[in-house]
Design a protein around this motif. Sequence first.
Motif, mmCIF file in Angstrom:
data_model
loop_
_atom_site.group_PDB
_atom_site.id
_atom_site.type_symbol
_atom_site.label_atom_id
_atom_site.label_comp_id
_atom_site.label_asym_id
_atom_site.label_seq_id
_atom_site.Cartn_x
_atom_site.Cartn_y
_atom_site.Cartn_z
ATOM 1 N N LEU A 213 0.944 -1.231 -0.085
ATOM 2 C CA LEU A 213 0.049 -0.133 0.003
ATOM 3 C C LEU A 213 0.866 1.336 -0.070
ATOM 4 C CD1 LEU A 213 -2.728 1.357 0.287
ATOM 5 C CD2 LEU A 213 -2.463 1.192 2.951
ATOM 6 N N VAL A 214 1.906 1.038 1.027
ATOM 7 C CA VAL A 214 2.815 2.308 1.097
ATOM 8 C C VAL A 214 3.621 2.533 -0.218
ATOM 9 C CG1 VAL A 214 4.935 3.282 2.162
ATOM 10 C CG2 VAL A 214 3.106 2.134 3.477
ATOM 11 N N ARG A 215 3.785 1.471 -0.952
ATOM 12 C CA ARG A 215 4.556 1.543 -2.330
ATOM 13 C C ARG A 215 3.626 2.151 -3.324
ATOM 14 N NH1 ARG A 215 7.061 -3.198 -1.185
ATOM 15 N NH2 ARG A 215 5.462 -4.298 -2.142
ATOM 16 N N ARG A 216 2.334 1.834 -3.321
ATOM 17 C CA ARG A 216 1.349 2.360 -4.389
ATOM 18 C C ARG A 216 1.138 3.931 -4.287
ATOM 19 N NH1 ARG A 216 -4.277 -1.281 -4.874
ATOM 20 N NH2 ARG A 216 -4.609 0.146 -6.741
ATOM 21 N N ILE A 217 1.404 4.078 -2.922
ATOM 22 C CA ILE A 217 1.059 5.785 -2.646
ATOM 23 C C ILE A 217 2.219 6.412 -3.036
ATOM 24 C CG2 ILE A 217 0.509 7.222 -0.777
ATOM 25 C CD1 ILE A 217 -1.071 5.177 0.507
ATOM 26 N N ALA A 218 3.371 5.893 -2.779
ATOM 27 C CA ALA A 218 4.662 6.313 -2.901
ATOM 28 C C ALA A 218 5.174 6.736 -4.569
ATOM 29 C CB ALA A 218 5.885 5.759 -2.418
ATOM 30 N N GLU A 219 4.248 5.816 -5.124
ATOM 31 C CA GLU A 219 4.782 5.992 -6.792
ATOM 32 C C GLU A 219 3.773 7.204 -7.301
ATOM 33 O OE1 GLU A 219 3.014 2.467 -8.262
ATOM 34 O OE2 GLU A 219 5.027 1.223 -7.630
ATOM 35 N N VAL B 219 -7.006 8.829 -0.057
ATOM 36 C CA VAL B 219 -6.877 7.328 0.432
ATOM 37 C C VAL B 219 -7.827 7.229 1.527
ATOM 38 C CG1 VAL B 219 -5.556 5.634 1.708
ATOM 39 C CG2 VAL B 219 -4.238 7.247 -0.046
ATOM 40 N N VAL B 220 -8.974 6.505 1.221
ATOM 41 C CA VAL B 220 -9.999 6.333 2.052
ATOM 42 C C VAL B 220 -9.732 5.083 2.880
ATOM 43 C CG1 VAL B 220 -12.644 6.102 2.197
ATOM 44 C CG2 VAL B 220 -11.709 7.148 0.354
ATOM 45 N N PHE C 277 3.117 11.508 3.030
ATOM 46 C CA PHE C 277 2.588 11.558 1.492
ATOM 47 C C PHE C 277 1.751 12.529 1.036
ATOM 48 C CE2 PHE C 277 4.022 7.089 1.909
ATOM 49 C CZ PHE C 277 5.204 7.131 1.197
ATOM 50 N N PRO C 278 1.850 13.276 0.252
ATOM 51 C CA PRO C 278 1.067 14.420 -0.196
ATOM 52 C C PRO C 278 -0.590 13.981 -0.628
ATOM 53 C CG PRO C 278 2.375 14.404 -1.976
ATOM 54 C CD PRO C 278 2.654 13.246 -1.143
ATOM 55 N N VAL C 279 -1.148 13.225 0.226
ATOM 56 C CA VAL C 279 -2.547 12.745 -0.192
ATOM 57 C C VAL C 279 -3.414 12.901 0.940
ATOM 58 C CG1 VAL C 279 -1.762 10.819 -1.610
ATOM 59 C CG2 VAL C 279 -1.944 10.380 1.217
ATOM 60 N N ARG C 280 -4.750 13.156 0.638
ATOM 61 C CA ARG C 280 -5.743 13.299 1.526
ATOM 62 C C ARG C 280 -6.119 11.972 2.259
ATOM 63 N NH1 ARG C 280 -11.491 15.432 0.969
ATOM 64 N NH2 ARG C 280 -11.211 14.538 -1.164
ATOM 65 N N ILE C 281 -6.143 11.887 3.200
ATOM 66 C CA ILE C 281 -6.631 10.703 4.122
ATOM 67 C C ILE C 281 -7.786 10.737 4.767
ATOM 68 C CG2 ILE C 281 -5.889 8.668 5.871
ATOM 69 C CD1 ILE C 281 -2.909 10.030 5.621
ATOM 70 N N THR C 282 -8.780 9.948 4.242
ATOM 71 C CA THR C 282 -10.121 10.074 5.040
ATOM 72 C C THR C 282 -10.511 8.730 5.579
ATOM 73 O OG1 THR C 282 -11.139 9.647 2.890
ATOM 74 C CG2 THR C 282 -10.756 11.959 3.355
ATOM 75 N N GLN C 283 -11.595 8.892 6.245
ATOM 76 C CA GLN C 283 -12.190 7.628 6.826
ATOM 77 C C GLN C 283 -13.655 7.394 6.775
ATOM 78 O OE1 GLN C 283 -10.381 7.516 10.836
ATOM 79 N NE2 GLN C 283 -10.782 4.999 10.776
ATOM 80 N N LEU C 284 -14.157 6.693 6.817
ATOM 81 C CA LEU C 284 -15.706 6.376 6.817
ATOM 82 C C LEU C 284 -16.295 6.962 7.965
ATOM 83 C CD1 LEU C 284 -16.520 2.843 5.445
ATOM 84 C CD2 LEU C 284 -16.185 4.729 4.177
ATOM 85 N N ALA C 285 -17.441 7.580 7.785
ATOM 86 C CA ALA C 285 -18.092 8.268 8.784
ATOM 87 C C ALA C 285 -18.690 7.124 9.711
ATOM 88 C CB ALA C 285 -19.210 9.305 8.353
#
Lengths: 198, 198
Positions: B126-132, B138-139, B162-170
């Motif tokens: 997962l970390v590799r996919r995001i790093a690419e 990322v939900v 990483f420069p991604v928005r991290i969200t979670q289900l409510a």
Amino acid sequence: MASPEIEALTQALAKLPGLGPRSARRAVLHLLKKREAALGPLLSALMAVEERLSTCSICGNIDTTNPCGVCADPRRDARALCVVEEVADLWALDRSRLFPGRFHVLGGRLSALEGVRPEDLAIDSLVRRIAEGGIDEVVLAMNATLEGQTTAHYIIERIERFPVRITQLAHGLPVGGELDYLDEGTLAQALRARRPVG
Amino acid sequence: MASPEIEALTQALAKLPGLGPRSARRAVLHLLKKREAALGPLLSALMAVEERLSTCSICGNIDTTNPCGVCADPRRDARALCVVEEVADLWALDRSRLFPGRFHVLGGRLSALEGVRPEDLAIDSLVRRIAEGGIDEVVLAMNATLEGQTTAHYIIERIERFPVRITQLAHGLPVGGELDYLDEGTLAQALRARRPVG
């Protein structure tokens, strides 16, 4: 979406008694996750059963040979025949090693509710086995349910003309049974069949 | 006694979640009794799954193709990635057709009790996919359990650089949920995340 292969497997598993659509889905996911530890062994076990097992043409038992191991065993007393509803009952009695004779599997029980008639069960073949002679005692080992007892009465009517002793499993208190927790039917049976002691 | 083939099948079925030794035996007897209607379809469904399904090397989904249908679908939004615990969760979200992006299956959740550590889950990939790069959001769609939330927190620590928005289900009241019947944890979550209306 799950692929059609997974849907087909889920539906096949959901038809097993004890599994519904939800638990079948969980079982499929378990199989997919544990491919080598779970899916492989299940597949090879099913194939072995499919390939090697057949129904004994004499007694209705399921075994790798026909006639089955019980029917072919010369040490078994061919003069005693125990009639059971299902193959599972045969195995349960056979596990207990208490009955030295042979078996006859009816393949079910008479049931007006489920539309099971005498011709749906292996009753004609039972009558033929008894008519051929060589049997002294027929033990009716039906379940202690209304339908099991109805089936036993029907069989008694069909075979009482033959010179065989017809017996039934005793009804009463199960081992370890506490009176307080037993149903009235069992208590009534146990009281009616009470025996002198001492 | 039941033959070794039947014992092997009973044991293989008893390992499925939802089935124990007794219900597995009943299932085996059902399969033996309904050879053509039950055993045949189950066997061919299992063989199809065994032969045709594989795990997607990108996301961990199970499908007939690799990469799976979801990963290979060009209409999917490659910039949104939904992280789930199990393949079943992916399917549940995919059935709802509410998430337009792609998925990443962890293959479980962190659990001290069951001895599941980060290296047992697909977290490095997962970390590799995001790093690419190429992913904006990322939900985290873990289960609302202690272990699911522990897993989510661990993943947040690993990917927050990483420069991604991290969200979670409510979290909150389920649709149709009656306050009177909900557990205190759900009520607390719903109250904490309350929103202005009107």
